[in-house]
Design a protein around this motif. Structure first.
Motif, PDB file in Angstrom:
ATOM      1  N   TYR A  88       8.036 -15.620  -6.527  1.00 31.21           N
ATOM      2  CA  TYR A  88       7.125 -14.823  -7.346  1.00 31.21           C
ATOM      3  C   TYR A  88       6.478 -13.785  -6.440  1.00 31.21           C
ATOM      4  CZ  TYR A  88       3.205 -13.406 -10.275  1.00 31.21           C
ATOM      5  OH  TYR A  88       2.306 -12.666 -11.002  1.00 31.21           O
ATOM      6  N   ALA A  89       6.499 -12.535  -6.859  1.00 30.53           N
ATOM      7  CA  ALA A  89       5.882 -11.454  -6.102  1.00 30.53           C
ATOM      8  C   ALA A  89       5.017 -10.628  -7.042  1.00 30.53           C
ATOM      9  CB  ALA A  89       6.943 -10.571  -5.448  1.00 30.53           C
ATOM     10  N   SER A  90       3.864 -10.194  -6.551  1.00 27.25           N
ATOM     11  CA  SER A  90       2.974  -9.398  -7.379  1.00 27.25           C
ATOM     12  C   SER A  90       2.029  -8.604  -6.484  1.00 27.25           C
ATOM     13  CB  SER A  90       2.176 -10.286  -8.341  1.00 27.25           C
ATOM     14  OG  SER A  90       1.469  -9.495  -9.277  1.00 27.25           O
ATOM     15  N   GLY A  91       1.260  -7.734  -7.114  1.00 25.75           N
ATOM     16  CA  GLY A  91       0.311  -6.926  -6.375  1.00 25.75           C
ATOM     17  C   GLY A  91      -0.992  -6.763  -7.127  1.00 25.75           C
ATOM     18  N   ASN A  92      -2.095  -6.708  -6.360  1.00 25.94           N
ATOM     19  CA  ASN A  92      -3.435  -6.541  -6.927  1.00 25.94           C
ATOM     20  C   ASN A  92      -3.711  -7.557  -8.027  1.00 25.94           C
ATOM     21  OD1 ASN A  92      -5.899  -5.042  -6.784  1.00 25.94           O
ATOM     22  ND2 ASN A  92      -5.403  -4.091  -8.744  1.00 25.94           N
ATOM     23  N   LEU A  93      -3.328  -8.799  -7.763  1.00 19.74           N
ATOM     24  CA  LEU A  93      -3.476  -9.888  -8.724  1.00 19.74           C
ATOM     25  C   LEU A  93      -4.359 -10.971  -8.099  1.00 19.74           C
ATOM     26  CD1 LEU A  93      -2.064 -10.550 -11.580  1.00 19.74           C
ATOM     27  CD2 LEU A  93      -0.829 -12.276 -10.267  1.00 19.74           C
ATOM     28  N   ASP A 117      -3.315  -7.150  -1.985  1.00 17.79           N
ATOM     29  CA  ASP A 117      -2.632  -5.974  -2.525  1.00 17.79           C
ATOM     30  C   ASP A 117      -1.189  -6.302  -2.884  1.00 17.79           C
ATOM     31  OD1 ASP A 117      -4.786  -4.154  -2.391  1.00 17.79           O
ATOM     32  OD2 ASP A 117      -4.461  -3.895  -0.241  1.00 17.79           O
ATOM     33  N   PHE A 118      -0.567  -7.173  -2.084  1.00 15.93           N
ATOM     34  CA  PHE A 118       0.804  -7.588  -2.369  1.00 15.93           C
ATOM     35  C   PHE A 118       1.027  -8.965  -1.761  1.00 15.93           C
ATOM     36  CE2 PHE A 118       5.282  -7.942  -1.045  1.00 15.93           C
ATOM     37  CZ  PHE A 118       5.902  -7.775  -2.270  1.00 15.93           C
ATOM     38  N   PHE A 119       1.693  -9.844  -2.507  1.00 17.89           N
ATOM     39  CA  PHE A 119       1.981 -11.164  -1.964  1.00 17.89           C
ATOM     40  C   PHE A 119       3.262 -11.726  -2.558  1.00 17.89           C
ATOM     41  CE2 PHE A 119      -0.577 -12.117  -5.711  1.00 17.89           C
ATOM     42  CZ  PHE A 119       0.025 -13.234  -6.264  1.00 17.89           C
ATOM     43  N   VAL A 120       3.855 -12.663  -1.814  1.00 20.16           N
ATOM     44  CA  VAL A 120       5.094 -13.314  -2.230  1.00 20.16           C
ATOM     45  C   VAL A 120       4.930 -14.817  -2.064  1.00 20.16           C
ATOM     46  CG1 VAL A 120       7.578 -13.544  -1.862  1.00 20.16           C
ATOM     47  CG2 VAL A 120       6.466 -11.338  -1.472  1.00 20.16           C
ATOM     48  N   VAL A 121       5.301 -15.563  -3.104  1.00 21.46           N
ATOM     49  CA  VAL A 121       5.328 -17.022  -3.037  1.00 21.46           C
ATOM     50  C   VAL A 121       6.787 -17.453  -3.182  1.00 21.46           C
ATOM     51  CG1 VAL A 121       4.447 -19.188  -3.989  1.00 21.46           C
ATOM     52  CG2 VAL A 121       3.059 -17.099  -4.150  1.00 21.46           C
ATOM     53  N   LEU A 122       7.248 -18.257  -2.244  1.00 21.07           N
ATOM     54  CA  LEU A 122       8.629 -18.721  -2.264  1.00 21.07           C
ATOM     55  C   LEU A 122       8.734 -20.096  -2.912  1.00 21.07           C
ATOM     56  CD1 LEU A 122       9.556 -17.703   1.397  1.00 21.07           C
ATOM     57  CD2 LEU A 122       9.992 -16.402  -0.700  1.00 21.07           C
ATOM     58  N   ASP A 132       3.312 -17.123   0.707  1.00 20.42           N
ATOM     59  CA  ASP A 132       4.016 -17.249   1.982  1.00 20.42           C
ATOM     60  C   ASP A 132       3.928 -15.956   2.780  1.00 20.42           C
ATOM     61  OD1 ASP A 132       5.576 -19.959   1.908  1.00 20.42           O
ATOM     62  OD2 ASP A 132       5.790 -19.093  -0.092  1.00 20.42           O
ATOM     63  N   VAL A 133       3.755 -14.852   2.071  1.00 19.82           N
ATOM     64  CA  VAL A 133       3.615 -13.544   2.712  1.00 19.82           C
ATOM     65  C   VAL A 133       2.533 -12.761   1.979  1.00 19.82           C
ATOM     66  CG1 VAL A 133       4.746 -11.363   3.320  1.00 19.82           C
ATOM     67  CG2 VAL A 133       6.049 -13.495   3.369  1.00 19.82           C
ATOM     68  N   ILE A 134       1.647 -12.128   2.750  1.00 20.50           N
ATOM     69  CA  ILE A 134       0.619 -11.269   2.173  1.00 20.50           C
ATOM     70  C   ILE A 134       0.624  -9.936   2.914  1.00 20.50           C
ATOM     71  CG2 ILE A 134      -1.873 -10.889   1.950  1.00 20.50           C
ATOM     72  CD1 ILE A 134      -2.227 -13.824   1.382  1.00 20.50           C
ATOM     73  N   VAL A 135       0.492  -8.847   2.162  1.00 20.64           N
ATOM     74  CA  VAL A 135       0.349  -7.512   2.739  1.00 20.64           C
ATOM     75  C   VAL A 135      -0.902  -6.877   2.143  1.00 20.64           C
ATOM     76  CG1 VAL A 135       1.360  -5.222   3.028  1.00 20.64           C
ATOM     77  CG2 VAL A 135       2.850  -7.235   2.982  1.00 20.64           C
ATOM     78  N   GLU A 136      -1.788  -6.410   3.002  1.00 23.78           N
ATOM     79  CA  GLU A 136      -2.969  -5.665   2.562  1.00 23.78           C
ATOM     80  C   GLU A 136      -2.791  -4.202   2.929  1.00 23.78           C
ATOM     81  OE1 GLU A 136      -5.187  -6.634   0.647  1.00 23.78           O
ATOM     82  OE2 GLU A 136      -5.563  -8.785   0.893  1.00 23.78           O
ATOM     83  N   ILE A 137      -3.128  -3.316   1.988  1.00 23.24           N
ATOM     84  CA  ILE A 137      -3.082  -1.875   2.219  1.00 23.24           C
ATOM     85  C   ILE A 137      -4.495  -1.432   2.577  1.00 23.24           C
ATOM     86  CG2 ILE A 137      -2.304   0.335   1.326  1.00 23.24           C
ATOM     87  CD1 ILE A 137      -0.179  -1.893   1.393  1.00 23.24           C
ATOM     88  N   LEU A 138      -4.694  -0.989   3.800  1.00 25.47           N
ATOM     89  CA  LEU A 138      -6.031  -0.674   4.284  1.00 25.47           C
ATOM     90  C   LEU A 138      -6.582   0.610   3.667  1.00 25.47           C
ATOM     91  CD1 LEU A 138      -5.733  -1.393   8.127  1.00 25.47           C
ATOM     92  CD2 LEU A 138      -6.238  -2.987   6.268  1.00 25.47           C
TER      93      LEU A 138
END
Length: 240
Positions: free
Chosen positions: A51-56, A74-79, A100-106
């Motif tokens: 599952y991947a989504s953003g700003n959730l 801002d963006f994350f992925v759950v495996l 499992d992965v998170i990305v933040e947009i500064l």
């Protein structure tokens, strides 16, 4: 009185919760989230185990609900989960799974929080294996890998890309955007880029076919011209 009569009522926190995130700060944030999401969906189009989504919003405890202390990367992925639409990510309704992965947009208003408060949250509470942040203005890119409960900076390769073992991909900068790269360094295309590549490949195939037919016709004409010349000299070309 039965055993059921003495069991106290148990109130469970809700699992059907709407996301409660503020609007994105700029078009750059929106564009970047769309790129990360759409590229991964295209690359993993045969997969249904993520599952991947953003700003959730991610809801991770009941106390958080009471304090309205929400967190929405801002963006994350759950495996290893079901790929389906969700209103939010509710940890206690998802078998306790965190990203499992998170990305933040500064941005100017969030950079300090992303570098400090959220980094601590993702390390100590979420225990997210890979955490990245990216500044679309300065192009600052930093990544961390969780090792023995502590985030350790990910060293870039020769191209400046950062490896995510969770995604099996590099994250790096291309055309001032954060993009995915395969293990051998190939850029993962956006759907638009993939469509353009397919169209160009088809056009190239048609062109090569036309060139082959043209070359074949040239060879036929040259052969016919030679045969005509031989006949003029009284030589039967079929005997040669």
């Amino acid at each position: 009185m039965t055993a059921l009569d003495i069991i106290p009522d148990v109130t469970y926190p809700p699992t059907d919760l709407w996301s409660d995130e503020p609007p994105l700060e700029s078009d750059l944030h929106l564009q970047q989230i769309i790129i990360l999401l759409s590229c991964l969906e295209l690359l993993w189009r045969e997969r249904s185990d993520y599952y991947a989504s953003g700003n959730l919003t991610i809801y991770y405890n009941e106390e958080q609900l009471k304090k309205r202390d929400f967190c929405g990367p801002d963006f994350f992925v759950v495996l290893d989960t079901e790929k389906r639409p969700r209103k939010s990510w509710v940890v206690w309704g998802e078998q306790g799974k965190y990203p499992d992965v998170i990305v933040e947009i500064l941005s100017d208003s969030t950079a300090n929080i992303d570098r400090n408060n959220k980094k601590i949250l993702y390390q100590n509470t979420f225990r997210t294996p890979n955490y990245f942040w990216f500044d679309p203005n300065t192009l600052e890119l930093q990544g961390f890998r969780l090792i023995e409960g502590q985030y350790q900076a990910i060293s870039p390769n020769d191209q400046g890309y950062l490896w995510s073992e969770q995604l099996g991909l590099y994250l790096g900068i291309f055309d001032r955007k954060l993009r995915y790269f395969t293990a051998d360094g190939q850029l993962v295309p956006t759907p638009q880029e993939a469509e353009l590549q397919q169209r160009q490949a088809k056009e190239q195939a048609i062109l090569e076919k036309e060139q082959a037919l043209l070359e074949k016709e040239r060879e036929r004409q040259a052969k016919e011209k030679l045969a005509q010349k031989l006949r003029e000299l009284g030589i039967d070309p079929d005997t040669i």
